[in-house]
Design an enzyme around this catalytic site. Structure first.
Site, short mmCIF file in Angstrom:
data_model
loop_
_atom_site.label_atom_id
_atom_site.label_comp_id
_atom_site.label_asym_id
_atom_site.label_seq_id
_atom_site.Cartn_x
_atom_site.Cartn_y
_atom_site.Cartn_z
CG ASP A 15 30.45 -19.33 99.49
OD1 ASP A 15 30.19 -19.09 100.66
OD2 ASP A 15 31.42 -18.32 99.78
CD GLU B 27 13.90 -2.50 85.42
OE1 GLU B 27 13.64 -3.43 85.02
OE2 GLU B 27 14.66 -1.47 85.59
CB CYS C 59 16.58 1.81 89.52
SG CYS C 59 16.59 -0.30 89.37
CB THR D 196 26.74 -2.99 86.26
OG1 THR D 196 26.84 -3.36 87.13
CG2 THR D 196 25.63 -3.48 85.01
CG HIS E 90 20.05 3.50 92.22
ND1 HIS E 90 18.79 2.56 92.76
CD2 HIS E 90 20.04 2.15 91.50
CE1 HIS E 90 17.82 1.64 91.81
NE2 HIS E 90 18.90 0.87 91.63
CE LYS F 266 32.00 -4.37 96.22
NZ LYS F 266 33.06 -5.42 95.51
NE ARG G 35 33.22 2.54 93.99
CZ ARG G 35 33.70 2.33 92.88
NH1 ARG G 35 33.70 0.47 92.65
NH2 ARG G 35 34.39 3.28 92.34
CB SER H 189 20.18 0.51 83.49
OG SER H 189 20.56 0.33 85.45
#
Length: 346
Positions: free
Chosen positions: A28, A80, A112, A201, A234, A239, A243, A296
């Site tokens: 979706d 990377e 990153c 994550t 970053h 989303k 946040r 990460s």
């Protein structure tokens, strides 16, 4: 004070929409568009890689810096997706911009945040007097396995920064970092695609480190979100970015220019450098910037900068970030898979 002397961006013109990827896998598209806050992503052409992106961004940075490239004493390229496992990207970039051979150069990897690590390294070399100017680049042509959630966001792009003490356009007032051994994302040698920890994550990885670096920076500078005109975090997706920004009280007016994921996806090492370049394209003298990267593995670098008068002299000397974002050529999934090397010949 050490600061940014020149900056430049580059984003490939090819795009693929979320709907096109979802159509192939029966997903979706709205769940990804609303859940990840991403609408489409950039795709490198067959003749584009981390080297070509870095060279384009570095040349744009030189146009704004207005310095002799022979004065660059260090070149660090964070990515990377370096095209060679054994052969530095940084030496190719240095040669392409006609830098002096009397320099130090290296490829950086820290997921990153390799690009912002390069900025910190150049700051130290400039402050010590070892070099006059240093070049730091964050660029990627990131990977996502077919059908994986990463395929909706992993994109391509990068930005470059020339660091020095003379004729700066933005002074770096403070930098700090927050780092732990948190294996939320990784790719072993020889593997085509990275692995990730799914929901892991989020809170224990991204948010722990971004918030850790941000809180430390607020403490070191005795400031709050109200003391800044713009911010950038970053953005593995929109989303997480939103946040983080809202948690610290930043408004839409402060975070809007740094958020590029909805239009170009996650450029990995290029994400925060590109967000910062877009902010500088819109900033004016006296504006204060709050920047936090994330890589990460895991760690975050934070910066506080203040823009000065020279920004108005250099903005229009090279293509702006929005110029590259606006240039779009859409692909279907088959051509996208071909360009990204997802189709393997036996």
């Amino acid at each position: 004070m050490v600061g940014i002397v020149g900056y430049g961006a580059y984003v490939p013109s090819y795009r693929i929409k979320v709907e096109e990827i979802a159509k192939v896998w029966g997903d979706d598209p709205e769940s990804f568009k609303s859940g990840l806050v991403v609408n489409e992503k950039s795709v490198p052409a067959p003749d584009e890689d981390a080297v070509t992106i870095s060279v384009m961004a570095a040349k744009n940075a030189l146009k704004r810096a207005q310095i002799d490239s022979k004065k660059i004493g260090a070149v660090y390229v964070g990515s990377e997706s370096h095209p060679y496992a054994v052969k530095p990207t940084a030496t190719i970039v240095a040669e392409a911009i006609d830098a002096t051979p009397n320099l130090t150069a290296a490829d950086l990897e820290f997921a990153c945040k390799a690009g912002t690590a390069g900025i910190q390294m150049n700051m130290g070399l400039v402050e010590s007097g070892m070099i006059e100017y240093g070049l730091a680049v964050g660029a990627d042509t990131s990977q996502g396995a077919p059908g994986d959630a990463l395929e909706y966001t992993a994109s391509a792009g990068g930005a470059a920064y020339i660091i020095g003490q003379k004729n700066t356009i933005a002074d770096i007032e403070e930098t700090c970092s927050f780092t732990t051994d948190t294996p939320d994302f990784y790719r072993r040698e020889g593997q085509n695609y990275p692995s990730h920890g799914g929901r892991f994550t989020g809170k224990p990885a991204y948010f722990k480190h971004v918030e850790g670096a941000a809180k430390r920076m607020f403490e070191l500078t005795d400031t709050t979100s109200k003391d800044y005109d713009y911010c950038c975090f970053h953005q593995p997706n929109g989303k997480f970015y939103l946040r983080a920004a809202k948690k610290f009280g930043f408004s839409k007016e402060q975070y809007q220019y740094g958020l590029l994921t909805p239009d170009i996806g996650n450029t990995y090492s290029g994400a925060v450098p590109l967000g910062l370049s877009n902010i500088l394209d819109h900033a004016k003298a006296g504006d204060r910037l709050f920047i936090v990267s994330y890589g990460s593995g895991a760690g975050s670098d934070a910066f506080v900068m203040e823009v000065n008068d020279r920004i108005e002299e250099v903005k229009d000397l090279a293509n702006k970030t929005s110029d590259y974002i606006a240039e779009k050529k859409y692909l279907d999934y088959a051509v996208y898979a071909k360009y990204k090397g997802k189709i393997k010949m036996s």
